[in-house]
Design a protein around this motif. Structure first.
Motif, PDB file in Angstrom:
ATOM      1  N   LEU A   4       0.841  -1.195   0.000  1.00  0.00           N
ATOM      2  CA  LEU A   4       0.000   0.000   0.000  1.00  0.00           C
ATOM      3  C   LEU A   4       0.877   1.246   0.000  1.00  0.00           C
ATOM      4  CD1 LEU A   4      -2.592  -1.122   2.695  1.00  0.00           C
ATOM      5  CD2 LEU A   4      -2.854  -1.224   0.209  1.00  0.00           C
ATOM      6  N   LYS A   5       0.370   2.297  -0.605  1.00  0.00           N
ATOM      7  CA  LYS A   5       1.135   3.536  -0.698  1.00  0.00           C
ATOM      8  C   LYS A   5       0.423   4.679   0.008  1.00  0.00           C
ATOM      9  CE  LYS A   5       3.121   2.316  -5.226  1.00  0.00           C
ATOM     10  NZ  LYS A   5       4.530   2.190  -4.795  1.00  0.00           N
ATOM     11  N   SER A   6       1.213   5.560   0.585  1.00  0.00           N
ATOM     12  CA  SER A   6       0.691   6.825   1.100  1.00  0.00           C
ATOM     13  C   SER A   6       0.620   7.811  -0.057  1.00  0.00           C
ATOM     14  CB  SER A   6       1.609   7.374   2.195  1.00  0.00           C
ATOM     15  OG  SER A   6       1.631   6.524   3.321  1.00  0.00           O
ATOM     16  N   PHE A   7      -0.297   8.751   0.025  1.00  0.00           N
ATOM     17  CA  PHE A   7      -0.413   9.804  -0.991  1.00  0.00           C
ATOM     18  C   PHE A   7      -0.014  11.111  -0.318  1.00  0.00           C
ATOM     19  CE2 PHE A   7      -3.150  12.638  -3.770  1.00  0.00           C
ATOM     20  CZ  PHE A   7      -2.350  12.481  -4.896  1.00  0.00           C
ATOM     21  N   ILE A   8       1.238  11.502  -0.491  1.00  0.00           N
ATOM     22  CA  ILE A   8       1.818  12.621   0.231  1.00  0.00           C
ATOM     23  C   ILE A   8       2.408  13.624  -0.758  1.00  0.00           C
ATOM     24  CG2 ILE A   8       3.639  13.315   1.847  1.00  0.00           C
ATOM     25  CD1 ILE A   8       1.387  11.857   3.233  1.00  0.00           C
ATOM     26  N   ALA A   9       2.059  14.885  -0.587  1.00  0.00           N
ATOM     27  CA  ALA A   9       2.582  15.974  -1.418  1.00  0.00           C
ATOM     28  C   ALA A   9       2.419  15.670  -2.908  1.00  0.00           C
ATOM     29  CB  ALA A   9       4.048  16.252  -1.076  1.00  0.00           C
ATOM     30  N   GLY A  10       1.267  15.109  -3.246  1.00  0.00           N
ATOM     31  CA  GLY A  10       0.946  14.849  -4.642  1.00  0.00           C
ATOM     32  C   GLY A  10       1.579  13.610  -5.232  1.00  0.00           C
ATOM     33  N   GLN A  11       2.276  12.805  -4.408  1.00  0.00           N
ATOM     34  CA  GLN A  11       2.957  11.610  -4.902  1.00  0.00           C
ATOM     35  C   GLN A  11       2.522  10.372  -4.116  1.00  0.00           C
ATOM     36  OE1 GLN A  11       5.117  11.778  -7.555  1.00  0.00           O
ATOM     37  NE2 GLN A  11       4.652  13.978  -7.661  1.00  0.00           N
ATOM     38  N   TRP A  12       2.433   9.249  -4.820  1.00  0.00           N
ATOM     39  CA  TRP A  12       2.185   7.971  -4.153  1.00  0.00           C
ATOM     40  C   TRP A  12       3.529   7.432  -3.667  1.00  0.00           C
ATOM     41  CZ3 TRP A  12      -2.508   6.378  -2.784  1.00  0.00           C
ATOM     42  CH2 TRP A  12      -3.606   6.906  -3.464  1.00  0.00           C
ATOM     43  N   THR A 183      -4.792   1.032  10.613  1.00  0.00           N
ATOM     44  CA  THR A 183      -3.936   0.181   9.784  1.00  0.00           C
ATOM     45  C   THR A 183      -4.633  -1.099   9.335  1.00  0.00           C
ATOM     46  OG1 THR A 183      -1.946   1.065  10.833  1.00  0.00           O
ATOM     47  CG2 THR A 183      -1.733  -1.047   9.716  1.00  0.00           C
ATOM     48  N   SER A 184      -5.409  -1.738  10.205  1.00  0.00           N
ATOM     49  CA  SER A 184      -5.939  -3.071   9.894  1.00  0.00           C
ATOM     50  C   SER A 184      -6.843  -3.095   8.666  1.00  0.00           C
ATOM     51  CB  SER A 184      -6.684  -3.643  11.106  1.00  0.00           C
ATOM     52  OG  SER A 184      -7.760  -2.808  11.472  1.00  0.00           O
ATOM     53  N   THR A 185      -7.524  -1.990   8.360  1.00  0.00           N
ATOM     54  CA  THR A 185      -8.432  -1.959   7.197  1.00  0.00           C
ATOM     55  C   THR A 185      -8.067  -0.845   6.217  1.00  0.00           C
ATOM     56  OG1 THR A 185      -9.982  -0.572   8.468  1.00  0.00           O
ATOM     57  CG2 THR A 185     -10.374  -2.954   8.480  1.00  0.00           C
ATOM     58  N   CYS A 186      -6.833  -0.348   6.283  1.00  0.00           N
ATOM     59  CA  CYS A 186      -6.448   0.813   5.474  1.00  0.00           C
ATOM     60  C   CYS A 186      -6.387   0.510   3.981  1.00  0.00           C
ATOM     61  CB  CYS A 186      -5.119   1.388   5.945  1.00  0.00           C
ATOM     62  SG  CYS A 186      -3.695   0.292   5.713  1.00  0.00           S
ATOM     63  N   TYR A 187      -6.364  -0.776   3.613  1.00  0.00           N
ATOM     64  CA  TYR A 187      -6.323  -1.113   2.186  1.00  0.00           C
ATOM     65  C   TYR A 187      -7.611  -0.685   1.474  1.00  0.00           C
ATOM     66  CZ  TYR A 187      -8.378  -5.349   4.316  1.00  0.00           C
ATOM     67  OH  TYR A 187      -9.131  -6.233   5.069  1.00  0.00           O
ATOM     68  N   VAL A 188      -8.717  -0.655   2.197  1.00  0.00           N
ATOM     69  CA  VAL A 188      -9.975  -0.192   1.590  1.00  0.00           C
ATOM     70  C   VAL A 188      -9.944   1.328   1.432  1.00  0.00           C
ATOM     71  CG1 VAL A 188     -12.491  -0.234   1.731  1.00  0.00           C
ATOM     72  CG2 VAL A 188     -11.172  -2.129   2.675  1.00  0.00           C
ATOM     73  N   THR A 189      -9.432   2.019   2.451  1.00  0.00           N
ATOM     74  CA  THR A 189      -9.323   3.482   2.377  1.00  0.00           C
ATOM     75  C   THR A 189      -8.399   3.887   1.239  1.00  0.00           C
ATOM     76  OG1 THR A 189      -9.543   3.511   4.789  1.00  0.00           O
ATOM     77  CG2 THR A 189      -8.879   5.565   3.723  1.00  0.00           C
ATOM     78  N   GLU A 190      -7.290   3.168   1.076  1.00  0.00           N
ATOM     79  CA  GLU A 190      -6.345   3.506   0.003  1.00  0.00           C
ATOM     80  C   GLU A 190      -7.012   3.422  -1.363  1.00  0.00           C
ATOM     81  OE1 GLU A 190      -2.176   2.086  -1.976  1.00  0.00           O
ATOM     82  OE2 GLU A 190      -4.145   1.168  -2.216  1.00  0.00           O
ATOM     83  N   LEU A 191      -7.819   2.377  -1.576  1.00  0.00           N
ATOM     84  CA  LEU A 191      -8.528   2.246  -2.850  1.00  0.00           C
ATOM     85  C   LEU A 191      -9.508   3.395  -3.037  1.00  0.00           C
ATOM     86  CD1 LEU A 191      -9.328   0.802  -5.437  1.00  0.00           C
ATOM     87  CD2 LEU A 191     -10.849  -0.678  -4.084  1.00  0.00           C
TER      88      LEU A 191
END
Length: 413
Positions: A4-12, A183-191
């Motif tokens: 999973l990636k963070s989306f920070i300052a316009g970048q993954w 963290t445990s369900t962050c994969y849904v938020t990332e999508l």
């Protein structure tokens, strides 16, 4: 291996795998968090300078239209979110609360903005108030965007709605958001964030996503910023007492543990329609999202002479609930969000049993429906009875955040 990636300052951002996130249904690894270090100072500055600037280039009406466009795009891609959300233990009905409920929140704030807010970025609130004897001075309130960033720290039980219920009013108000899902369900938020980005309606810098720890994020916040939190009261106290939050008086809003109750009135008996409504509502709140709703009923206050009737009826209702893999036909309750959460609920049940007894659950013969579910985070509904609450009742202080509720008898209103 999915990282999973963070989306920070316009970048993954995120290449190196860190914590494995297993499916709550069968234990298989869904994704990994990343081990890459994030520059939170840059994230905050980017939010203020880029996100804030782009949001202020729009007015309330334009931001409302952008919310609607995001909602429509998410709605078009909800099947992708449904499929992934299944690994959190959510049934189709649960997805209606979290995913469709999230879209509904965006639509609601979009409609509110279009109907109730003016063009521009200033809201005039209230009448003019005289401040001097001869009316030489007067005052009135105006509301303007704060100029900072909003940090939203969300709980694991609603990875979509939990984010969007905070993001929507923040966005409408012209304030960029930095979202940190559990963290445990962050994969849904990332999508969900990826889809919002794909919609083309999200101004640059208006939404950033943190996967993993918040690190030194709080150290870089200032007076114009705000922090919102959903989770345990213990974590809320820890975050609220961060030195920078205290020293700068940064607004901090927490939604923490909830021990909601339902009260059966003394004049209601099993012959009344209200009795059935009462029991069905408790069953629904115990089993929707596997009891992982902040609004779930934890304490059931019942007149002493109706305790047996209520317990018998709830036992009958709960026995009809099939627990297991949400993809299996007939399953009405899924898993808890994670194995860690399962262990936490079991531990709290044991604490509750120090002052209560089991009416439903805990017989030792529970088996979830579906292949591989023995590795999942499943638990049967547990109904407890505290016969002598005047001698102490743990249900007033202990929250087992799952399908757990306690019947508590009372003498008089």
């Amino acid at each position: 291996m999915s990282v999973l990636k963070s989306f920070i300052a316009g970048q993954w951002v995120g290449e190196k795998p860190a914590k494995a996130l297993p499916s709550a249904v069968n234990g298989e690894i869904v994704a990994h968090t990343h081990d890459d270090t994030l520059d939170f100072k840059n994230a905050v500055e980017y939010g203020r300078k880029v996100g804030g600037k782009n949001l202020m280039a729009m007015d309330f009406q334009e931001r409302a239209l952008a919310l609607k466009a995001m909602a429509l795009y998410l709605q078009e891609h909800k099947k992708e979110l449904y499929a992934l959300s299944m690994h959190t233990g959510s049934t189709k009905g649960d997805n209606g609360i979290d995913i469709d409920g999230g879209f509904g929140t965006l639509f609601s704030y979009a409609s509110m903005g279009r109907r109730e807010l003016p063009s521009g970025n200033v809201v005039h609130e209230g009448p003019v108030t005289p401040l001097g004897k001869n009316n030489h001075f007067a005052g009135t309130h105006i509301l303007v965007p704060r100029g900072g960033v909003a940090v939203h720290i969300d709980a694991y039980n609603f990875p979509v709605w939990g984010m969007l219920e905070k993001f929507a009013p923040t966005f409408l108000a012209g304030m960029p958001s930095i979202v940190k899902p559990a963290t445990s369900t962050c994969y849904v938020t990332e999508l969900a964030v990826r889809l919002m980005q794909e919609s083309g309606a999200l101004p640059e810098g208006s939404l950033q996503l943190i996967i993993g720890s918040t690190g030194d994020l709080f150290d870089h916040l200032e007076e114009q910023d705000v922090v919102t939190f959903t989770g345990s009261a213990a974590t809320a106290r820890k975050l609220r007492n961060h030195p920078n939050i205290i020293n700068r008086s940064i607004p901090f809003n927490a939604e923490a543990d909830s021990l909601n109750s339902a009260i059966l009135a003394p004049d209601v008996t099993p012959e009344h329609e209200e009795f059935d409504v009462f029991v069905k509502e408790i069953r629904r709140e115990m089993t929707a999202k596997a009891g992982q709703k902040c609004t779930a009923i934890r304490r059931i206050f019942v007149p002493k002479d109706q305790v047996n009737a209520v317990c018998d009826k709830l036992k009958e209702q709960l026995s009809k609930i099939t627990v297991g893999d949400p993809s299996v036909e007939g399953v009405r309750m899924g898993a808890l969000a994670s194995i860690d959460q399962l262990e936490d609920v079991k531990a709290n049940i044991q604490e509750l049993l120090k002052t209560s007894e089991l009416v439903v659950g805990g017989e030792g013969n529970f088996k979830a429906t579906g292949d591989g579910t023995e590795k999942g985070a499943f638990i049967e509904p547990h109904l407890l009875l505290c016969r002598n609450p005047e001698s102490g009742c743990g249900a007033h202080d202990i929250e087992a955040f799952g399908p757990v509720a306690t019947v508590i008898p009372y003498d008089t209103i």
